[in-house]
Design a protein around this motif. Structure first.
Motif, short mmCIF file in Angstrom:
data_model
loop_
_atom_site.label_atom_id
_atom_site.label_comp_id
_atom_site.label_asym_id
_atom_site.label_seq_id
_atom_site.Cartn_x
_atom_site.Cartn_y
_atom_site.Cartn_z
N GLN A 21 34.97 -0.95 55.98
CA GLN A 21 34.00 0.13 55.86
C GLN A 21 34.10 0.75 54.47
O GLN A 21 35.15 1.23 54.06
CB GLN A 21 34.24 1.21 56.92
N GLU A 23 31.56 2.99 53.41
CA GLU A 23 31.03 4.31 53.78
C GLU A 23 30.58 4.15 55.23
O GLU A 23 30.48 3.04 55.72
CB GLU A 23 29.81 4.70 52.95
N PRO A 24 30.26 5.25 55.92
CA PRO A 24 29.79 5.09 57.30
C PRO A 24 28.58 4.16 57.43
O PRO A 24 28.45 3.46 58.43
CB PRO A 24 29.44 6.52 57.72
N SER A 25 27.74 4.09 56.43
CA SER A 25 26.55 3.24 56.52
C SER A 25 26.61 2.01 55.61
O SER A 25 25.60 1.37 55.35
CB SER A 25 25.29 4.05 56.18
N GLN A 27 29.09 -1.55 54.87
CA GLN A 27 30.22 -2.39 55.28
C GLN A 27 30.32 -3.61 54.37
O GLN A 27 29.30 -4.18 53.97
CB GLN A 27 30.01 -2.88 56.72
N TRP A 59 21.06 -2.98 60.61
CA TRP A 59 21.86 -3.36 59.46
C TRP A 59 21.07 -4.34 58.61
O TRP A 59 20.44 -5.25 59.13
CB TRP A 59 23.18 -3.98 59.91
#
Length: 77
Positions: A21, A23-25, A27, A59
């Motif tokens: 990860q 950042e949270p959004s 990968q 995604w």
């Protein structure tokens, strides 16, 4: 398949997935791949990575790289 392509018996083997990860959004996906032809010869060993971004709905692949590498032992499922 493109109109000018001939069907192939080759398949892609992939293994050793690791997802990091950023950042949270965002990968980073890392894995190894190799190409196995119809008779079973293994070629095209590569280490691969891709960056995936969550758009709020799904995604989406934003970047992909494959770097040729030395042969490695294939892990069978």
């Amino acid at each position: 398949m493109m109109e000018t392509e001939e069907p192939s018996e080759a398949r892609v083997h992939s293994q050793n997935y690791e997802c990091i990860q950023l950042e949270p959004s965002a990968q980073l996906l890392k894995y190894e791949s190799a190409i196995i032809d119809g008779p079973g010869e293994i070629t095209g060993y590569a280490k691969r990575c891709s960056i995936w971004i969550f758009t709020g709905k799904s995604w989406q692949l934003k970047y992909h790289q494959g770097t040729p590498c030395s042969p490695f032992k294939l892990v069978q499922d």
